[in-house]
Every structure is written in structure tokens, then in C-alpha cells.
Design a protein around this motif. Structure first.
Motif, short mmCIF file in Angstrom:
data_model
loop_
_atom_site.label_atom_id
_atom_site.label_comp_id
_atom_site.label_asym_id
_atom_site.label_seq_id
_atom_site.Cartn_x
_atom_site.Cartn_y
_atom_site.Cartn_z
N ASP A 151 0.84 -1.21 0.00
CA ASP A 151 0.00 0.00 0.00
C ASP A 151 0.87 1.26 0.00
O ASP A 151 0.55 2.25 -0.66
N CYS A 152 1.96 1.22 0.76
CA CYS A 152 2.88 2.37 0.79
C CYS A 152 3.48 2.63 -0.59
O CYS A 152 3.57 3.77 -1.04
N LYS A 154 2.17 1.77 -3.39
CA LYS A 154 1.10 2.22 -4.28
C LYS A 154 0.77 3.70 -4.09
O LYS A 154 0.56 4.43 -5.06
N ILE A 155 0.75 4.17 -2.83
CA ILE A 155 0.41 5.59 -2.63
C ILE A 155 1.55 6.49 -3.14
O ILE A 155 1.29 7.56 -3.69
N ALA A 158 1.08 6.57 -6.81
CA ALA A 158 -0.11 7.33 -7.20
C ALA A 158 0.13 8.84 -7.17
O ALA A 158 -0.19 9.55 -8.12
N VAL A 159 0.70 9.34 -6.07
CA VAL A 159 0.91 10.80 -5.99
C VAL A 159 1.95 11.24 -7.02
O VAL A 159 1.88 12.36 -7.54
N ARG A 162 0.27 11.23 -10.52
CA ARG A 162 -0.63 12.40 -10.64
C ARG A 162 0.12 13.72 -10.49
O ARG A 162 -0.48 14.77 -10.37
N LYS A 163 1.45 13.62 -10.47
CA LYS A 163 2.36 14.78 -10.46
C LYS A 163 2.16 15.70 -9.26
O LYS A 163 2.32 16.91 -9.34
N VAL A 194 -0.85 0.54 -10.66
CA VAL A 194 -1.38 1.82 -10.15
C VAL A 194 -1.76 2.73 -11.33
O VAL A 194 -2.82 3.36 -11.32
N GLU A 197 -5.01 1.70 -12.71
CA GLU A 197 -6.12 2.13 -11.84
C GLU A 197 -6.44 3.60 -12.05
O GLU A 197 -7.59 4.02 -11.97
#
Lengths: 207, 69
Positions: A151-152, A154-155, A158-159, A162-163, A194, A197
Motif C-alpha cells: 500500500d505504501c 502504491k500511494i 499514485a501521488v 498524478r504529479k 497503479v 487504476e
């Protein structure tokens, strides 16, 4: 730093009920005080991931390392942390309603700089997300099914995708090919998952 | 700054101001929760004893809800 400013900062941090703000402010204050003695501190591990991602991950301890080669002798640590009414030491303190762990010299393989936030009590250095991502992928794949590490990772992905944090993906690729990691396929797989998603093209895939 | 979304970006070079870092908190949380929903804090660690003593049986302060970021 003036004693009155330290008192005001401590009151602010002690009263802070948002865990991420509390952690960032405390790191900022400690960094400023240690910097006065020539030691540069860096927020590492889960604490750094939280400040970079807001991922609701970190616990109530703040992990820091020193980026400068030398650290401070015990007597000087005691003096500095005494200014903050810190209990304990010389590597772990309870201060302003949380714990601060000073883990030793920082370990980083990335050639990118530490990320820097101009926080209220001074500049705050954060571990490089390139290191954090590759390391969390390693932990998530190599210690069984470690969902928290996954999860770490993945986050962080993700950030970055999304820049909202700037990630050097070439550096991620280089790190993942180092003998210390050798996990490029796992990194590519996780980032692609990711990216799918989020309906974004994965920067680790050329196709 | 991310020109598309206007969410302040934590840059590689230079630094981000405190104000911009605060402004980006909600967007970062939203991005994180798209891929790892809920609280992902570990349930246990070697620090449990001291953490639970300080935080009334929890491992840290509660996270601020997304709508308040």
C-alpha cells in the motif's frame, strides 16, 4: 534560535492534533536546532512517506537520520533536546506529545536531492521518493504478502503519477537495477497496476 | 506547480513553501486513497508499548478527515 521562539514553537507543536502537521513541524524545529550545530537531519521511512503522500500510514513516531557525515556527541544532543523539554535520549525522545527517533546516518542510493519543504520553523528535508518507492516494493514482494508495504508503494506511485510529487522515473529504474534491489520487474508491475487504476500511462513502460 | 490540476507539486529541485505543501494535502490524500483506501497504518510494531501508552491505546493521533484537509 531564540528561546522565546522555541517556547512558542513547542506550544504550537504540543497543541497540534493533526498527526502529519505535528510531525512536520517537530521535524522542522529539530532540523533547525541541529543545523545550528552543523548537522543536517532528514525525515525517513513512514514519516517521510506520510509528508509526501498524506496516505494515512504513519504512526506517532517521527524517524529521522543525519545526512551529514558526523552527528553530535551525546552531551550536545542532551543540550539541544533539553531546549525542547525532551524526555529520554540519546537516540529516542518523547517530545511535544510524540516520539522522535534519531536512527543514525541516512542510507540513500538515489542521485536525486532530498525533497525540501519550507516548514514553519525551518527547512525540512525528506527522504527521496525514488529510494522510498523501490525499497517499499522490495519489502512488499520479498517478505511474503506484505500488504502495508505494498500500500505504501502504491500511494507513492499514485501521488507521483498524478504529479503531486515530482519523481525521477529514470532514477527509479536505475535504483531497481542495483544489486541492493534487483527488483525492476516488481517495480514495473506495481507502477503499471497503479497507472492502470488511475488510467495513466506508466512511465516505467516503453510500450 | 502542476499546470493541469493547479495542485502544488513537491519538486525535485528547490523547495515547496509551507503554504503550497498545505494546499496540496487534500489532493495527495485523494490520490492515495484511490489506490489504498482507508487507514493503512500498521496494526503493530516493536514500538507498540510506548505508542499505545502515549496515544490512549492507539498507535498515533487520528488522521484528519479528507474533507478537513
Amino acid at each position: 534560535m531564540d528561546a522565546q521562539i522555541i517556547r512558542k514553537a513547542l506550544a504550537d507543536i504540543s497543541a497540534e492534533q493533526d498527526p502529519t502537521l505535528k510531525s512536520a513541524k517537530l521535524a522542522s524545529l529539530c532540523s533547525a536546532l541541529w543545523a545550528e550545530h552543523g548537522v543536517e537531519l532528514v525525515v525517513v521511512g513512514g514519516s517521510a512517506i506520510e509528508i509526501l503522500t498524506e496516505g494515512a500510514y504513519a504512526s506517532g513516531d517521527l524517524d529521522m537520520c543525519h545526512a551529514t557525515a558526523a552527528t553530535l556527541p551525546v552531551a550536545q544532543r542532551k543540550e539541544i533536546m533539553g531546549l525542547l523539554d525532551a524526555k529520554g535520549g540519546p537516540r529516542n525522545w518523547q517530545v511535544a506529545g510524540m516520539y522522535l527517533d534519531l536512527l543514525g546516518p541516512v542510507e540513500s542510493f538515489a542521485r536525486t536531492p532530498y525533497r525540501r519543504v519550507e516548514a514553519p520553523y525551518g527547512s525540512l528535508l525528506l527522504m527521496k521518493p525514488e529510494d522510498l518507492l523501490v525499497e517499499r516494493v522490495l519489502v512488499s514482494f520479498y517478505s511474503g504478502d506484505n500488504k502495508t508495504a505494498r500500500d505504501c508503494a502504491k500511494i507513492l506511485a499514485a501521488v507521483a503519477l498524478r504529479k503531486e510529487i515530482e519523481m525521477n522515473w529514470d532514477e527509479v529504474r536505475r535504483l531497481a537495477n542495483l544489486p541492493e534491489y534487483r527488483n525492476l520487474p516488481e517495480c514495473e508491475k506495481l507502477v503499471k497496476e497503479v497507472a492502470n487504476e488511475l488510467k495513466i500511462k506508466s512511465p516505467l513502460h516503453s510500450d | 506547480m502542476n499546470s493541469k490540476s493547479k495542485v502544488p507539486c513537491i519538486p525535485i529541485e528547490g523547495s515547496i513553501s509551507w503554504e503550497d505543501w498545505l494546499k496540496g494535502r487534500r489532493a495527495r490524500r485523494e490520490s492515495s486513497k484511490l489506490v489504498a483506501p482507508g487507514i493503512i497504518r500498521r496494526r503493530s510494531s516493536s514500538s507498540d508499548r510506548r505508542l499505545k501508552k502515549l496515544f490512549n491505546g492507539e498507535r498515533g493521533l487520528p488522521f484528519t478527515p479528507i474533507e478537513k484537509l
